[in-house]
Design a protein around this motif. Sequence first.
Motif, PDB file in Angstrom:
ATOM      1  N   MET A   1       9.439  26.293  15.263  1.00  0.00           N
ATOM      2  CA  MET A   1       9.619  26.343  13.824  1.00  0.00           C
ATOM      3  C   MET A   1      10.168  24.995  13.350  1.00  0.00           C
ATOM      4  N   ALA A   2       9.501  24.394  12.387  1.00  0.00           N
ATOM      5  CA  ALA A   2       9.940  23.121  11.826  1.00  0.00           C
ATOM      6  C   ALA A   2      11.047  23.362  10.807  1.00  0.00           C
ATOM      7  N   LYS A   3      12.104  22.556  10.894  1.00  0.00           N
ATOM      8  CA  LYS A   3      13.223  22.671   9.954  1.00  0.00           C
ATOM      9  C   LYS A   3      13.184  21.487   8.997  1.00  0.00           C
ATOM     10  N   ILE A   4      13.231  21.784   7.706  1.00  0.00           N
ATOM     11  CA  ILE A   4      13.142  20.770   6.658  1.00  0.00           C
ATOM     12  C   ILE A   4      14.367  20.884   5.759  1.00  0.00           C
ATOM     13  N   LEU A   5      14.946  19.737   5.426  1.00  0.00           N
ATOM     14  CA  LEU A   5      16.074  19.689   4.494  1.00  0.00           C
ATOM     15  C   LEU A   5      15.655  18.924   3.250  1.00  0.00           C
ATOM     16  N   VAL A   6      15.854  19.539   2.085  1.00  0.00           N
ATOM     17  CA  VAL A   6      15.558  18.908   0.802  1.00  0.00           C
ATOM     18  C   VAL A   6      16.891  18.584   0.136  1.00  0.00           C
ATOM     19  N   ILE A   7      17.103  17.291  -0.160  1.00  0.00           N
ATOM     20  CA  ILE A   7      18.333  16.851  -0.819  1.00  0.00           C
ATOM     21  C   ILE A   7      17.970  16.289  -2.184  1.00  0.00           C
ATOM     22  N   ASP A   8      18.443  16.949  -3.228  1.00  0.00           N
ATOM     23  CA  ASP A   8      18.190  16.496  -4.600  1.00  0.00           C
ATOM     24  C   ASP A   8      19.241  17.113  -5.504  1.00  0.00           C
ATOM     25  N   ASP A   9      19.728  16.340  -6.462  1.00  0.00           N
ATOM     26  CA  ASP A   9      20.764  16.846  -7.356  1.00  0.00           C
ATOM     27  C   ASP A   9      20.206  17.712  -8.477  1.00  0.00           C
ATOM     28  N   GLU A  10      18.906  17.692  -8.687  1.00  0.00           N
ATOM     29  CA  GLU A  10      18.301  18.515  -9.729  1.00  0.00           C
ATOM     30  C   GLU A  10      17.826  19.833  -9.118  1.00  0.00           C
ATOM     31  N   ALA A  11      18.455  20.927  -9.552  1.00  0.00           N
ATOM     32  CA  ALA A  11      18.167  22.250  -8.989  1.00  0.00           C
ATOM     33  C   ALA A  11      16.699  22.632  -9.148  1.00  0.00           C
ATOM     34  N   ALA A  12      16.093  22.293 -10.272  1.00  0.00           N
ATOM     35  CA  ALA A  12      14.691  22.655 -10.512  1.00  0.00           C
ATOM     36  C   ALA A  12      13.765  21.957  -9.507  1.00  0.00           C
ATOM     37  N   ILE A  13      14.037  20.708  -9.221  1.00  0.00           N
ATOM     38  CA  ILE A  13      13.230  19.961  -8.240  1.00  0.00           C
ATOM     39  C   ILE A  13      13.393  20.597  -6.862  1.00  0.00           C
ATOM     40  N   ARG A  14      14.627  20.899  -6.483  1.00  0.00           N
ATOM     41  CA  ARG A  14      14.863  21.543  -5.184  1.00  0.00           C
ATOM     42  C   ARG A  14      14.115  22.857  -5.077  1.00  0.00           C
ATOM     43  N   ARG A  15      14.216  23.676  -6.114  1.00  0.00           N
ATOM     44  CA  ARG A  15      13.546  24.986  -6.100  1.00  0.00           C
ATOM     45  C   ARG A  15      12.039  24.841  -5.902  1.00  0.00           C
ATOM     46  N   VAL A  16      11.435  23.907  -6.632  1.00  0.00           N
ATOM     47  CA  VAL A  16       9.989  23.708  -6.529  1.00  0.00           C
ATOM     48  C   VAL A  16       9.608  23.230  -5.129  1.00  0.00           C
ATOM     49  N   LEU A  17      10.322  22.253  -4.606  1.00  0.00           N
ATOM     50  CA  LEU A  17      10.009  21.741  -3.270  1.00  0.00           C
ATOM     51  C   LEU A  17      10.198  22.814  -2.198  1.00  0.00           C
ATOM     52  N   VAL A  18      11.283  23.556  -2.278  1.00  0.00           N
ATOM     53  CA  VAL A  18      11.528  24.622  -1.304  1.00  0.00           C
ATOM     54  C   VAL A  18      10.420  25.669  -1.388  1.00  0.00           C
ATOM     55  N   LYS A  19      10.035  26.036  -2.597  1.00  0.00           N
ATOM     56  CA  LYS A  19       8.980  27.036  -2.768  1.00  0.00           C
ATOM     57  C   LYS A  19       7.655  26.545  -2.206  1.00  0.00           C
ATOM     58  N   ILE A  20       7.266  25.329  -2.546  1.00  0.00           N
ATOM     59  CA  ILE A  20       5.995  24.779  -2.066  1.00  0.00           C
ATOM     60  C   ILE A  20       5.982  24.703  -0.545  1.00  0.00           C
ATOM     61  N   LEU A  21       7.044  24.172   0.030  1.00  0.00           N
ATOM     62  CA  LEU A  21       7.091  24.016   1.485  1.00  0.00           C
ATOM     63  C   LEU A  21       7.127  25.361   2.199  1.00  0.00           C
ATOM     64  N   SER A  22       7.878  26.295   1.660  1.00  0.00           N
ATOM     65  CA  SER A  22       7.980  27.621   2.274  1.00  0.00           C
ATOM     66  C   SER A  22       6.644  28.359   2.235  1.00  0.00           C
ATOM     67  N   GLU A  23       5.919  28.204   1.142  1.00  0.00           N
ATOM     68  CA  GLU A  23       4.626  28.881   1.004  1.00  0.00           C
ATOM     69  C   GLU A  23       3.528  28.176   1.795  1.00  0.00           C
ATOM     70  N   GLU A  24       3.715  26.904   2.092  1.00  0.00           N
ATOM     71  CA  GLU A  24       2.714  26.131   2.825  1.00  0.00           C
ATOM     72  C   GLU A  24       2.517  26.663   4.235  1.00  0.00           C
ATOM     73  N   ASN A  25       3.613  27.022   4.868  1.00  0.00           N
ATOM     74  CA  ASN A  25       3.537  27.440   6.267  1.00  0.00           C
ATOM     75  C   ASN A  25       4.712  28.367   6.568  1.00  0.00           C
ATOM     76  N   ASP A  26       4.435  29.507   7.123  1.00  0.00           N
ATOM     77  CA  ASP A  26       5.496  30.469   7.452  1.00  0.00           C
ATOM     78  C   ASP A  26       6.426  29.951   8.540  1.00  0.00           C
ATOM     79  N   ASP A  27       5.987  28.934   9.264  1.00  0.00           N
ATOM     80  CA  ASP A  27       6.801  28.373  10.345  1.00  0.00           C
ATOM     81  C   ASP A  27       7.818  27.348   9.853  1.00  0.00           C
ATOM     82  N   TYR A  28       7.802  27.015   8.557  1.00  0.00           N
ATOM     83  CA  TYR A  28       8.768  26.065   8.017  1.00  0.00           C
ATOM     84  C   TYR A  28      10.042  26.805   7.621  1.00  0.00           C
TER      85      TYR A  28
END
Length: 70
Positions: free
Chosen positions: A1-28
Motif C-alpha cells: 500500500m502506497a502512503k501519501i502525505l498532502v501538506i497544504d494550509d488551504e483545507a479545500a485544496i487538501r480535501r480535493v487532493l485527498v479525495k482524488i488520490l483516494s478514489e484513484e486507487n484503493d491501495d493509496y
Amino acid sequence: MAKILVIDDEAAIRRVLVKILSEENDDYKVDEAEDGLVGIEKIKKEDFDLVLCDIKVPIMDGVEVLEAAK
C-alpha cells in the motif's frame, strides 16, 4: 500500500487532493497536514512513499519541509 502525505494550509485544496488520490486507487493511504510543522511530525512517525507539499505553508515553507524530510 502506497502512503501519501498532502501538506497544504488551504483545507479545500487538501480535501480535493485527498479525495482524488483516494478514489484513484484503493491501495493509496492518504494522510494530510495543515502546515509544515505538522507535516514534519507525521513524517517522523511514519514513512511516506510520496509527499505533496505546497511551497507557501505556515511555520515551515515547503522547501524547508522537504529538506527536513530528506
